[in-house]
Scaffold this motif. Sequence first.
Motif, PDB file in Angstrom:
ATOM      1  N   PRO A 107       1.052  -1.366   0.038  1.00 45.32           N
ATOM      2  CA  PRO A 107       0.048   0.307   0.115  1.00 45.32           C
ATOM      3  C   PRO A 107       1.008   1.375   0.064  1.00 45.32           C
ATOM      4  O   PRO A 107       0.503   2.021  -1.189  1.00 45.32           O
ATOM      5  CB  PRO A 107      -0.472  -0.197   1.131  1.00 45.32           C
ATOM      6  N   ARG A 108       2.293   0.984   0.273  1.00 48.29           N
ATOM      7  CA  ARG A 108       2.992   2.770   0.458  1.00 48.29           C
ATOM      8  C   ARG A 108       3.372   2.421  -0.744  1.00 48.29           C
ATOM      9  O   ARG A 108       3.386   3.811  -1.028  1.00 48.29           O
ATOM     10  CB  ARG A 108       4.189   2.285   1.525  1.00 48.29           C
ATOM     11  N   ARG A 109       3.431   1.850  -1.686  1.00 51.45           N
ATOM     12  CA  ARG A 109       4.223   2.088  -2.806  1.00 51.45           C
ATOM     13  C   ARG A 109       3.060   2.474  -3.643  1.00 51.45           C
ATOM     14  O   ARG A 109       3.058   3.679  -5.056  1.00 51.45           O
ATOM     15  CB  ARG A 109       4.691   0.996  -3.990  1.00 51.45           C
ATOM     16  N   ALA A 110       1.468   1.933  -3.581  1.00 53.25           N
ATOM     17  CA  ALA A 110       0.548   2.010  -3.994  1.00 53.25           C
ATOM     18  C   ALA A 110       0.204   3.287  -4.310  1.00 53.25           C
ATOM     19  O   ALA A 110      -0.169   4.289  -5.168  1.00 53.25           O
ATOM     20  CB  ALA A 110      -0.254   0.991  -4.112  1.00 53.25           C
ATOM     21  N   ALA A 111       0.317   3.960  -2.719  1.00 56.14           N
ATOM     22  CA  ALA A 111      -0.230   5.030  -2.503  1.00 56.14           C
ATOM     23  C   ALA A 111       0.001   6.172  -3.548  1.00 56.14           C
ATOM     24  O   ALA A 111      -0.972   7.166  -3.845  1.00 56.14           O
ATOM     25  CB  ALA A 111      -0.370   5.526  -1.154  1.00 56.14           C
ATOM     26  N   VAL A 112       1.078   6.431  -4.234  1.00 58.42           N
ATOM     27  CA  VAL A 112       1.297   7.618  -4.556  1.00 58.42           C
ATOM     28  C   VAL A 112       0.970   8.173  -5.875  1.00 58.42           C
ATOM     29  O   VAL A 112       0.643   8.285  -6.402  1.00 58.42           O
ATOM     30  CB  VAL A 112       3.238   7.810  -5.221  1.00 58.42           C
ATOM     31  N   PRO A 113       0.790   6.092  -6.955  1.00 57.12           N
ATOM     32  CA  PRO A 113       0.441   6.577  -8.425  1.00 57.12           C
ATOM     33  C   PRO A 113      -0.750   6.974  -7.778  1.00 57.12           C
ATOM     34  O   PRO A 113      -1.501   7.242  -9.033  1.00 57.12           O
ATOM     35  CB  PRO A 113       0.652   5.202  -8.867  1.00 57.12           C
ATOM     36  N   VAL A 114      -2.022   6.318  -7.148  1.00 60.03           N
ATOM     37  CA  VAL A 114      -2.860   6.074  -7.251  1.00 60.03           C
ATOM     38  C   VAL A 114      -3.206   7.446  -6.624  1.00 60.03           C
ATOM     39  O   VAL A 114      -4.511   8.382  -7.725  1.00 60.03           O
ATOM     40  CB  VAL A 114      -3.450   4.768  -6.219  1.00 60.03           C
ATOM     41  N   ALA A 115      -3.017   7.689  -5.777  1.00 59.63           N
ATOM     42  CA  ALA A 115      -3.303   9.822  -5.356  1.00 59.63           C
ATOM     43  C   ALA A 115      -3.176  10.643  -7.068  1.00 59.63           C
ATOM     44  O   ALA A 115      -4.007  11.770  -7.175  1.00 59.63           O
ATOM     45  CB  ALA A 115      -2.619  10.008  -4.298  1.00 59.63           C
ATOM     46  N   ALA A 116      -1.855  10.144  -6.816  1.00 62.75           N
ATOM     47  CA  ALA A 116      -1.569  10.511  -8.369  1.00 62.75           C
ATOM     48  C   ALA A 116      -2.393  10.510  -9.336  1.00 62.75           C
ATOM     49  O   ALA A 116      -3.023  12.208 -10.463  1.00 62.75           O
ATOM     50  CB  ALA A 116       0.046  10.870  -8.913  1.00 62.75           C
ATOM     51  N   ALA A 117      -2.785  10.042  -9.791  1.00 60.90           N
ATOM     52  CA  ALA A 117      -4.530   9.348 -10.986  1.00 60.90           C
ATOM     53  C   ALA A 117      -5.006  10.206 -10.718  1.00 60.90           C
ATOM     54  O   ALA A 117      -6.208  11.018 -11.343  1.00 60.90           O
ATOM     55  CB  ALA A 117      -4.592   8.033 -10.801  1.00 60.90           C
ATOM     56  N   VAL A 118      -6.113  10.049  -8.917  1.00 55.92           N
ATOM     57  CA  VAL A 118      -7.158  10.921  -8.721  1.00 55.92           C
ATOM     58  C   VAL A 118      -6.442  12.093  -8.476  1.00 55.92           C
ATOM     59  O   VAL A 118      -7.930  12.724  -9.044  1.00 55.92           O
ATOM     60  CB  VAL A 118      -7.178  10.727  -7.374  1.00 55.92           C
ATOM     61  N   GLY A 119      -5.717  12.931  -8.191  1.00 55.75           N
ATOM     62  CA  GLY A 119      -5.222  14.517  -8.321  1.00 55.75           C
ATOM     63  C   GLY A 119      -5.195  15.147  -9.851  1.00 55.75           C
ATOM     64  O   GLY A 119      -5.776  15.868 -10.460  1.00 55.75           O
ATOM     65  N   GLY A 120      -5.053  13.826 -10.826  1.00 54.71           N
ATOM     66  CA  GLY A 120      -4.964  13.819 -12.180  1.00 54.71           C
ATOM     67  C   GLY A 120      -6.537  14.151 -13.182  1.00 54.71           C
ATOM     68  O   GLY A 120      -6.567  14.447 -13.979  1.00 54.71           O
TER      69      GLY A 120
END
Length: 442
Positions: A107-120
């Motif tokens: 989950p720590r690795r997944a948080a960055v691209p998932v959050a970035a996709a949502v922000g994008g």
Amino acid sequence: MTDATRRRASLFARRSWGETSRISAILRKETVGGALLLIGALLALVWSNSPWADSYQSVRDFRVGPASLHLDLSLATWAADGLLAIFFFVAGLELKREFVAGDLRDPRRAAVPVAAAVGGVLVPAAIYYLIAAGAGEGAAKGWAIPTATDIAFALAVLAVVGRFLPSALRTFLLTLAVVDDLLAIVIIAVFYTADLSVGPLLGALVPLAVFGLLVQRRVRSWWLLLPLAAVTWTLMHESGVHATVAGVLLAFTVPVIRSEAAGGPDAGPGLAEHFEHRFRPISAGVAVPVFAFLSAGVTIGGVAGLATALTDRVALGIVVGLVVGKPVGIMAATWLVSRFTRADLDEGLNWLDVLGVALLGGIGFTVSLLIGELAFGLGSERDGHVKVAVLTGSLLAALLATFILRARTRLYRRVHELETVDRDRDGIPDVFESQSDGAPRR
């Protein structure tokens, strides 16, 4: 407290060698697909702005298919509904693979691209709405157009300008784009389904369940699976939900890890990876380029026509959403994750590198064109403005990303050399063979 405990987490830290090599192989295939996509789009633009523009329109509008099944569709519709279902099937396989067996199961690795996709998705949608809300009745329907990242197009640009980009950033872009595609298909299913027929939708669950049962039993027989997939797609199309949703649902049923009877997770690639190897070349080499060819054609009308199209607030909202909204959303979400987790960028990287990759996220082509057609109708005047805006915004995002990433080439080259040195010649670069704690990185 030990040194390992005190050490701050790192954003964009180097992945495992197995995951890095797998992602590199995917990037090479998508890069070829991106080049074919660009060729298809350029051919469409040249043809639709030539003296033979009417023949291009005739090709795009040519209808084929059984009318009895309500599948007497134009070639453009077949490309958008049918070929892109293959594209989303491959994206669904990749997404499931990442979260079940890839590095993103952490989950720590997944948080960055998932959050970035949502922000994008959120920021460009908000920017579009603010700009286009007063552009007349129905203009707000296009709010999702600037939210999508085109995997093939973005990776084609990355292959040219970011050859030495650190593997973690390249993986970040790919994962971001795949999650972005999942969000896009959810948006299409929820917000762009005008007339929902419950009967066919429920009926689609039957062949989908049989398909899922067979693949869970590791059945690979195409003569069983392809008809079930086709029936699922047909019923989804008949239900009013965009038929590409069927591609993602089918992908999510495919197992990623090999069964214990077949040797378990360490016995080689699972069925999802097998299907991905089979269908990615079809997606990247046929489905997406043909869709680009049949969708990108728009009569611009020279400089005056281009200016007229871009003065439409819908078009302006798309351009600003892609060029400004996407990178701002991706950067803001990534920064918030770093603040929340108290993580620093990996050694040698700075936020300018993240901005370069975030700008590549503003290259929205395939799915953006698809949503534009769903929002305003294929062939409408506003659909033409959408095409001009998507092409313009994607080009500007690509140029800005090129400027930033080129400026950092010297640093990237040093990182690339570090990631490819293999002194003991075992096939695994030395930097992947050990972590700071001495554990193997394979």
